[in-house]
Design an enzyme around this catalytic site. Sequence first.
Site, short mmCIF file in Angstrom:
data_model
loop_
_atom_site.label_atom_id
_atom_site.label_comp_id
_atom_site.label_asym_id
_atom_site.label_seq_id
_atom_site.Cartn_x
_atom_site.Cartn_y
_atom_site.Cartn_z
N ARG A 125 -13.15 21.79 5.61
CA ARG A 125 -12.32 20.79 5.76
C ARG A 125 -11.26 21.00 5.42
NH1 ARG A 125 -17.70 18.57 5.96
NH2 ARG A 125 -17.94 18.06 4.50
N GLY A 138 -7.15 11.78 6.68
CA GLY A 138 -8.16 11.18 5.47
C GLY A 138 -7.90 11.81 4.22
N ARG A 158 -2.20 12.72 14.01
CA ARG A 158 -3.46 12.13 12.90
C ARG A 158 -3.69 13.47 13.06
NH1 ARG A 158 -8.61 11.58 10.81
NH2 ARG A 158 -10.07 11.68 12.32
N VAL A 159 -4.50 14.66 11.92
CA VAL A 159 -5.40 15.58 11.67
C VAL A 159 -5.97 15.36 11.63
CG1 VAL A 159 -3.28 17.25 12.47
CG2 VAL A 159 -3.55 16.97 10.24
N GLY A 160 -7.49 15.52 12.08
CA GLY A 160 -9.02 15.16 11.09
C GLY A 160 -9.96 16.36 11.22
N SER A 161 -11.46 15.56 11.58
CA SER A 161 -11.66 16.52 11.06
C SER A 161 -13.13 15.32 12.06
CB SER A 161 -13.42 16.32 10.36
OG SER A 161 -13.56 15.62 9.22
N ARG A 170 -5.72 17.15 1.28
CA ARG A 170 -5.25 17.54 3.33
C ARG A 170 -3.52 17.67 3.09
NH1 ARG A 170 -8.83 16.63 7.79
NH2 ARG A 170 -10.28 18.01 6.72
N GLU A 199 -15.31 10.44 15.62
CA GLU A 199 -14.60 9.98 14.10
C GLU A 199 -14.54 8.99 14.10
OE1 GLU A 199 -10.48 9.61 14.57
OE2 GLU A 199 -12.02 8.35 16.16
N MET A 200 -13.64 8.40 13.04
CA MET A 200 -13.62 7.41 13.40
C MET A 200 -12.80 6.13 12.91
SD MET A 200 -15.64 7.73 9.35
CE MET A 200 -16.36 5.63 9.57
N GLU A 201 -11.12 6.52 13.46
CA GLU A 201 -9.52 6.41 13.36
C GLU A 201 -9.37 6.06 14.26
OE1 GLU A 201 -11.45 8.18 9.31
OE2 GLU A 201 -10.81 9.15 11.15
N HIS A 238 0.88 -0.59 -0.27
CA HIS A 238 -0.07 0.36 -0.08
C HIS A 238 0.51 1.15 0.04
CE1 HIS A 238 -2.63 -3.41 1.87
NE2 HIS A 238 -3.18 -2.79 0.86
N ARG A 290 -2.98 4.02 -4.97
CA ARG A 290 -4.10 4.39 -4.93
C ARG A 290 -4.55 6.04 -4.34
NH1 ARG A 290 -6.92 -0.23 -2.87
NH2 ARG A 290 -5.53 -2.33 -3.51
N SER A 338 -15.74 19.26 12.82
CA SER A 338 -16.41 19.95 11.62
C SER A 338 -17.91 20.32 11.30
CB SER A 338 -15.84 18.74 10.34
OG SER A 338 -16.38 17.29 10.76
N ASP A 339 -18.91 19.79 12.77
CA ASP A 339 -19.89 19.86 12.47
C ASP A 339 -20.51 18.79 13.91
OD1 ASP A 339 -20.96 16.68 12.12
OD2 ASP A 339 -19.20 17.19 12.06
#
Length: 235
Positions: A220, A24, A91-94, A28, A182-184, A8, A47, A206-207
């Site tokens: 975002r 993610g 990790r930087v995310g929303s 970004r 969040e998801m991670e 990967h 990918r 973000s929301d």
Amino acid sequence: MAKTPTPHIGAQYGEIAETVIMAGDPLRVKFMAENFLENPVLFNQVRGMLGYTGTYKGKRVSVMGHGMGIPSISIYSYELFNFYGVKTIIRVGSAGSINHDLHVGDLVIAMGACTDSHYGDQFETPGTFAPIADFDLLRGAAESCERFGYRYKVGNVFSSDIFYNENAHTDKWINLGVLAVEMEASGLYMNAARSGNRALVICTISDHILTGEVTTAEQRQTTFTHMMDVAFSLV
């Protein structure tokens, strides 16, 4: 050390720094490479998951995408920790707020990560493992937020496997003081623990799931720079 490139990640061993800041969204990552890194060099586009290595204030650092969800970040973080000699992933995310004091644009620093994922089942612990952040990174992030004057909260997040959830039971997590969804984070923290390395998740709200506050996809992608400032301050 396993042979690289991996299935990967197209980089050779040594092309990725020991500290990787991940997001993610690959766009970004491109934004961070262009706005924070000096002399960024593309090391991955397998990918479409972009990765760059450069320097920040003279220190070598990489930025890379991780996709959406625990399965995706777990693949990339596993390969980085175990095959590329990476020691730290930030990790930087929303995230979506479920706390009345966390609003759009605020930061949440994930001290721990609850989850509905079964990713941790593989470790066969005789009980529930609690995935947590590295304390030194956590403390440094909070101190940076104070120094920058950014609004933030430190606490538990919920790493959900489901984005469109028919029965979210958000009230149950609110009752336990969880700050955001969040998801991670959970998968990343488990991989860091298992490999003996460090990880931290910093998210921008973000929301707001309770009030309906929202941001656009473009906002975002390009305007959530406070969390990036904090992440790079830890390099």
